[in-house]
Design a protein around this motif. Structure first.
Motif, PDB file in Angstrom:
ATOM      1  N   VAL A   1      13.389  37.069 -22.503  1.00 16.02           N
ATOM      2  CA  VAL A   1      12.385  36.399 -21.675  1.00 16.02           C
ATOM      3  C   VAL A   1      11.015  36.433 -22.365  1.00 16.02           C
ATOM      4  O   VAL A   1      10.273  35.448 -22.369  1.00 16.02           O
ATOM      5  CB  VAL A   1      12.303  37.044 -20.280  1.00 16.02           C
ATOM      6  N   ALA A   2      10.700  37.585 -22.971  1.00 13.97           N
ATOM      7  CA  ALA A   2       9.426  37.717 -23.680  1.00 13.97           C
ATOM      8  C   ALA A   2       9.374  36.769 -24.883  1.00 13.97           C
ATOM      9  O   ALA A   2       8.350  36.114 -25.136  1.00 13.97           O
ATOM     10  CB  ALA A   2       9.224  39.159 -24.132  1.00 13.97           C
ATOM     11  N   ILE A   3      10.481  36.697 -25.618  1.00 13.94           N
ATOM     12  CA  ILE A   3      10.534  35.789 -26.761  1.00 13.94           C
ATOM     13  C   ILE A   3      10.445  34.339 -26.299  1.00 13.94           C
ATOM     14  O   ILE A   3       9.793  33.508 -26.940  1.00 13.94           O
ATOM     15  CB  ILE A   3      11.835  36.005 -27.571  1.00 13.94           C
ATOM     16  N   TYR A   4      11.079  34.046 -25.162  1.00 16.98           N
ATOM     17  CA  TYR A   4      11.019  32.687 -24.625  1.00 16.98           C
ATOM     18  C   TYR A   4       9.575  32.300 -24.289  1.00 16.98           C
ATOM     19  O   TYR A   4       9.153  31.157 -24.515  1.00 16.98           O
ATOM     20  CB  TYR A   4      11.907  32.562 -23.383  1.00 16.98           C
ATOM     21  N   ALA A   5       8.811  33.262 -23.774  1.00 14.76           N
ATOM     22  CA  ALA A   5       7.398  32.995 -23.492  1.00 14.76           C
ATOM     23  C   ALA A   5       6.644  32.676 -24.782  1.00 14.76           C
ATOM     24  O   ALA A   5       5.803  31.766 -24.827  1.00 14.76           O
ATOM     25  CB  ALA A   5       6.771  34.192 -22.790  1.00 14.76           C
ATOM     26  N   LEU A   6       6.961  33.417 -25.850  1.00 13.17           N
ATOM     27  CA  LEU A   6       6.344  33.144 -27.149  1.00 13.17           C
ATOM     28  C   LEU A   6       6.763  31.773 -27.676  1.00 13.17           C
ATOM     29  O   LEU A   6       5.976  31.071 -28.314  1.00 13.17           O
ATOM     30  CB  LEU A   6       6.731  34.234 -28.154  1.00 13.17           C
ATOM     31  N   MET A   7       8.019  31.408 -27.410  1.00 13.45           N
ATOM     32  CA  MET A   7       8.484  30.084 -27.819  1.00 13.45           C
ATOM     33  C   MET A   7       7.697  28.987 -27.115  1.00 13.45           C
ATOM     34  O   MET A   7       7.409  27.933 -27.701  1.00 13.45           O
ATOM     35  CB  MET A   7       9.982  29.938 -27.514  1.00 13.45           C
ATOM     36  N   GLY A   8       7.374  29.217 -25.851  1.00 12.22           N
ATOM     37  CA  GLY A   8       6.573  28.246 -25.122  1.00 12.22           C
ATOM     38  C   GLY A   8       5.209  28.050 -25.765  1.00 12.22           C
ATOM     39  O   GLY A   8       4.725  26.924 -25.898  1.00 12.22           O
ATOM     40  N   ILE A   9       4.608  29.181 -26.180  1.00  9.61           N
ATOM     41  CA  ILE A   9       3.326  29.105 -26.883  1.00  9.61           C
ATOM     42  C   ILE A   9       3.497  28.376 -28.214  1.00  9.61           C
ATOM     43  O   ILE A   9       2.686  27.522 -28.589  1.00  9.61           O
ATOM     44  CB  ILE A   9       2.763  30.521 -27.116  1.00  9.61           C
ATOM     45  N   GLY A  10       4.575  28.709 -28.921  1.00  8.13           N
ATOM     46  CA  GLY A  10       4.838  28.076 -30.210  1.00  8.13           C
ATOM     47  C   GLY A  10       5.028  26.576 -30.092  1.00  8.13           C
ATOM     48  O   GLY A  10       4.458  25.797 -30.874  1.00  8.13           O
ATOM     49  N   ALA A  11       5.825  26.154 -29.095  1.00  5.16           N
ATOM     50  CA  ALA A  11       6.061  24.725 -28.898  1.00  5.16           C
ATOM     51  C   ALA A  11       4.760  24.009 -28.553  1.00  5.16           C
ATOM     52  O   ALA A  11       4.508  22.888 -29.022  1.00  5.16           O
ATOM     53  CB  ALA A  11       7.100  24.518 -27.804  1.00  5.16           C
ATOM     54  N   THR A  12       3.924  24.650 -27.734  1.00  7.20           N
ATOM     55  CA  THR A  12       2.636  24.061 -27.372  1.00  7.20           C
ATOM     56  C   THR A  12       1.752  23.883 -28.600  1.00  7.20           C
ATOM     57  O   THR A  12       1.110  22.839 -28.786  1.00  7.20           O
ATOM     58  CB  THR A  12       1.916  24.943 -26.338  1.00  7.20           C
ATOM     59  N   LEU A  13       1.736  24.888 -29.473  1.00  2.84           N
ATOM     60  CA  LEU A  13       0.925  24.805 -30.695  1.00  2.84           C
ATOM     61  C   LEU A  13       1.446  23.721 -31.640  1.00  2.84           C
ATOM     62  O   LEU A  13       0.661  23.044 -32.308  1.00  2.84           O
ATOM     63  CB  LEU A  13       0.914  26.165 -31.405  1.00  2.84           C
ATOM     64  N   ILE A  14       2.765  23.543 -31.681  1.00  4.89           N
ATOM     65  CA  ILE A  14       3.340  22.513 -32.548  1.00  4.89           C
ATOM     66  C   ILE A  14       2.872  21.127 -32.119  1.00  4.89           C
ATOM     67  O   ILE A  14       2.415  20.322 -32.942  1.00  4.89           O
ATOM     68  CB  ILE A  14       4.881  22.594 -32.546  1.00  4.89           C
ATOM     69  N   VAL A  15       2.990  20.831 -30.813  1.00  2.92           N
ATOM     70  CA  VAL A  15       2.630  19.480 -30.355  1.00  2.92           C
ATOM     71  C   VAL A  15       1.113  19.263 -30.378  1.00  2.92           C
ATOM     72  O   VAL A  15       0.641  18.156 -30.667  1.00  2.92           O
ATOM     73  CB  VAL A  15       3.222  19.196 -28.959  1.00  2.92           C
ATOM     74  N   LEU A  16       0.337  20.317 -30.092  1.00  2.00           N
ATOM     75  CA  LEU A  16      -1.112  20.176 -30.177  1.00  2.00           C
ATOM     76  C   LEU A  16      -1.565  19.945 -31.618  1.00  2.00           C
ATOM     77  O   LEU A  16      -2.460  19.132 -31.875  1.00  2.00           O
ATOM     78  CB  LEU A  16      -1.791  21.423 -29.599  1.00  2.00           C
ATOM     79  N   SER A  17      -0.948  20.661 -32.555  1.00  2.00           N
ATOM     80  CA  SER A  17      -1.256  20.464 -33.970  1.00  2.00           C
ATOM     81  C   SER A  17      -0.921  19.046 -34.405  1.00  2.00           C
ATOM     82  O   SER A  17      -1.663  18.414 -35.161  1.00  2.00           O
ATOM     83  CB  SER A  17      -0.470  21.461 -34.832  1.00  2.00           C
ATOM     84  N   THR A  18       0.204  18.544 -33.914  1.00  2.00           N
ATOM     85  CA  THR A  18       0.614  17.177 -34.244  1.00  2.00           C
ATOM     86  C   THR A  18      -0.418  16.163 -33.752  1.00  2.00           C
ATOM     87  O   THR A  18      -0.832  15.266 -34.495  1.00  2.00           O
ATOM     88  CB  THR A  18       1.992  16.879 -33.613  1.00  2.00           C
ATOM     89  N   ALA A  19      -0.836  16.306 -32.498  1.00  2.00           N
ATOM     90  CA  ALA A  19      -1.823  15.380 -31.937  1.00  2.00           C
ATOM     91  C   ALA A  19      -3.155  15.473 -32.671  1.00  2.00           C
ATOM     92  O   ALA A  19      -3.809  14.454 -32.938  1.00  2.00           O
ATOM     93  CB  ALA A  19      -2.011  15.667 -30.449  1.00  2.00           C
ATOM     94  N   LEU A  20      -3.569  16.691 -33.019  1.00  2.00           N
ATOM     95  CA  LEU A  20      -4.845  16.878 -33.712  1.00  2.00           C
ATOM     96  C   LEU A  20      -4.816  16.231 -35.094  1.00  2.00           C
ATOM     97  O   LEU A  20      -5.802  15.605 -35.518  1.00  2.00           O
ATOM     98  CB  LEU A  20      -5.159  18.379 -33.827  1.00  2.00           C
TER      99      LEU A  20
END
Length: 269
Positions: free
Chosen positions: A120-139
């Protein structure tokens, strides 16, 4: 001919380490396919190796798309420390996501919506990671629109930059929708219901992965459509790609609304 030259120049300006990571993900796919063929374990009626294969291929395409897109960005901006940080975050999070999902597949455990405390903790980190991936893409898309490379045709920079922005924004919105829903399927049948071949989307209930898929792949489809338009009607290619971008965003939103209403993309019943 000008389109081919622009494409070739962009390839020559690719960042080699981004390409290397994309090729690494591609190299993982045949081994995962072998696991899919030989390992009959499942998670919620889905083969354990299917999700790792999808993420490996998806992020391989994304990394190679980013590498190519960087060739349309002004050289001085591309070499700035801020862009290097964005790319480092993008790479690190992509390797983390792909590695963890593949490891969980090998363990026969879910990588998303797990019950174990550590997972569950790793899944939370994955959520952060996925968010950073798409934000980086948009930027990166914003930077390409603002600082196109010298000699890059306006159509190319517009199509690439707009595609990345749509991919990042819609990927973020649809990804959050999946997380808030506690899974991709909206309805009573769930993942055990009838599914579309290859994609695995539910044929009985709403499936948020459809909108997620369409939105994310604006990064590849908009530049290709732009180049096709430039060959067919070059005088209207630039405004046309903006209209297509709006229609693409509207279609993604429509698919999201359809899924949230519990309606399948294609009904199999």
């Amino acid at each position: 001919m000008s389109n081919i030259l622009a494409f070739s120049n962009a390839l020559l300006r690719c960042e080699p380490y981004i390409v290397a990571v994309g090729l690494l993900f591609l190299a993982m796919a045949p081994l995962t396919l072998l696991g899919l063929a030989l390992d009959d374990r499942t998670i919620s009626a889905v083969p354990v190796w299917l999700k790792p294969l999808k993420f490996q291929l998806s992020l391989a395409v994304h990394m190679l798309t980013i590498a190519l897109a960087l060739g349309t960005l002004d050289r001085s901006v591309r070499q700035a420390w801020g862009v290097k940080v964005i790319l480092l975050i993008l790479l690190a999070m992509s390797v983390f996501e792909t590695g963890w999902i593949t490891l969980q597949g090998a363990r026969g455990l879910p990588s998303h919506f797990a019950a174990d405390a550590f997972d569950v903790a790793i899944y939370a980190l994955m959520g952060i990671g996925a968010t950073l991936i798409v934000l980086s893409t948009a930027l990166l898309g914003v930077l390409i629109l603002r600082y196109p490379g010298y000699g890059v045709p306006q159509l190319v920079s517009r199509a690439v930059g707009t595609g990345l922005i749509i991919s990042g924004v819609t990927g973020l919105v649809t990804g959050w929708a999946i997380a808030e829903n506690g899974g991709a399927v909206v309805g009573g049948t769930g993942v055990a219901g009838l599914a579309l071949p290859l994609f695995g989307w539910s044929g009985t209930d709403g499936d948020l992965r459809v909108a997620h898929f369409v939105g994310l792949h604006a990064a590849q489809c908009l530049p290709l459509l732009g180049l096709a338009l430039n060959t067919w009607k070059p005088q209207t290619a630039v405004p046309a790609i903006l209209v297509i971008a709006l229609l693409w965003s509207a279609a993604t939103l429509g698919l999201l609304i359809q899924a949230l209403a519990g309606q399948p993309f294609i009904s199999l019943v």
